[in-house]
Design an enzyme around this catalytic site. Structure first.
Site, PDB file in Angstrom:
ATOM      1  N   GLU A  65       0.848  -1.413   0.016  1.00  0.00           N
ATOM      2  CA  GLU A  65      -0.073   0.027  -0.048  1.00  0.00           C
ATOM      3  C   GLU A  65       0.911   1.179   0.015  1.00  0.00           C
ATOM      4  OE1 GLU A  65      -2.009  -3.048   2.915  1.00  0.00           O
ATOM      5  OE2 GLU A  65      -0.018  -2.550   1.987  1.00  0.00           O
TER       6      GLU A  65
ATOM      7  N   ALA B  89      11.802 -44.980  -6.639  1.00  0.00           N
ATOM      8  CA  ALA B  89      13.236 -45.788  -6.715  1.00  0.00           C
ATOM      9  C   ALA B  89      13.186 -47.184  -7.009  1.00  0.00           C
ATOM     10  CB  ALA B  89      13.873 -45.232  -5.408  1.00  0.00           C
TER      11      ALA B  89
END
Length: 363
Positions: A55, A165
């Site tokens: 802002e 894996a």
């Protein structure tokens, strides 16, 4: 009631907020657009903690044109003195006529006080426009503020049959180069990258951001119940490593601290690390988002404990077979009522792989 124009300006503010994706932590990512007579007179986004908020930057750009303007901001303007003055006061001083906020700030020091201050000053305030998008952008900040733990996101690279894996532990590389580069963006936006000691011992992983320009490296966190991490581990070079353990090994702890690591002893009474306490500690250290890059043991433990919020799955079009390692080690289920339910969030192609994002329904 919000107009189509309101939505357009808020979308622009959200786009600005995204520019702080890698840099604002531990603060939220916030964007602001100032509009007067259908023209943008100022805009800004929060870039770094301790620097001006969105802002304030938008007001600086607008100058006197901010008077009578509408401010579109992705988070309720702050009302307290932190490292910077209150944004609500700045908006009031500039003479802004209307404020549209996407969502109320979950920070207990604000939590509606900013909106109340603006309304008390005679400013028209509306809240809730594109709230879901604003929350998603700052999921970690909301989690840390409302429940005291970070947003936990597990990244898993796997085959189409859910294998991460081979049975001997080899996993490089299941996914392609584009997917691996995409992971770097998720590391860069995270406050911390968490792994287990098994991954450290098997891969000697560094877990830092590579091949991507970033001014901030995430904290690297290792869950190491028995303090087995080697002093020569690559991730220990350069500092920025936090190790959670369940053992009071004064000699090993001193040696690790000598090479720059921080060791936290958090036993759970069963010889393991107290994971909820670990997450609370990470939140107290300002961690909003934690990216988990680990094997099936830690992924399974986090899912079983209902601590994982989101799964980031990179799926490669290949089959590794049922003898290969799965994505999570879970206890045997005796009923479908014990299953872990997920909610689809996003599916997209990354190179030759698919990236699937699902949220964990922790209820």
């Amino acid at each position: 009631m919000f107009s189509a124009q309101d939505s357009g300006w808020m979308a622009q503010a959200l786009h600005l907020a995204e520019r702080g994706l890698y840099t604002t932590s531990p603060n939220p990512r916030v964007g602001c657009v100032l509009v007067r007579k259908d023209d943008v007179v100022g805009e800004g986004w929060h870039e770094r903690s301790g620097e001006p908020h969105a802002e304030v930057l938008a007001l600086r750009e607008a100058g006197s044109k901010a008077h009578g303007a509408t401010a579109y901001v992705t988070l309720e303007p702050c009302s307290h003195h932190g490292r910077t003055p209150p944004c609500a006061d700045a908006l009031i001083a500039a003479g802004v006529a209307r404020v549209v906020a996407a969502v109320q700030d979950p920070n207990p020091e604000v939590a509606g006080a900013g909106i109340a201050k603006l309304r008390a000053a005679g400013i028209d305030v509306e809240c809730g426009l594109m709230e879901a998008a604003a929350r998603e952008l700052n999921a970690g900040f909301f989690a840390r503020m409302t429940r005291g733990t970070p947003w936990l996101r597990s990244k898993i690279a796997m085959s189409l049959d859910g294998r991460t894996a081979l049975s001997n532990g080899k996993s490089q590389w299941i996914t392609g180069e584009a997917a691996r580069l995409d992971v770097q963006h998720w590391r860069a936006r995270s406050c911390a990258v968490l792994t287990g000691i098994g991954t450290v011992l098997a891969d000697d992983a560094r877990l830092n951001v590579r091949d991507l320009a970033t001014e901030r490296q995430p904290l690297r966190v290792v869950l190491d119940s028995r303090l087995r991490i080697p002093l020569a581990a690559r991730m220990l070079k350069g500092g920025g490593v936090l190790i959670y353990t369940a053992v009071h090994d004064a000699g090993k702890i001193a040696a690790l601290e000598k090479v720059g690591a921080t060791v936290i002893v958090l036993p759970d009474g069963n010889g393991q690390v107290d994971m909820p306490a670990m997450l609370r500690d990470l939140a107290q250290r300002g961690c909003n988002e934690v990216l988990v890059e680990a094997g099936g043991a830690l992924n399974g433990a986090l899912l079983h404990a209902r601590l994982a919020d989101e799964l980031l799955l990179y799926v490669s079009p290949q089959l590794l077979g049922d003898k290969a390692r799965g994505l999570a080690q879970l206890e045997k289920l005796m009923s479908l009522n014990q299953r872990i339910n997920l909610k689809w969030q996003d599916v997209r192609q990354v190179g030759n792989d698919m990236r699937i994002t699902v949220k964990v329904e922790n209820v």
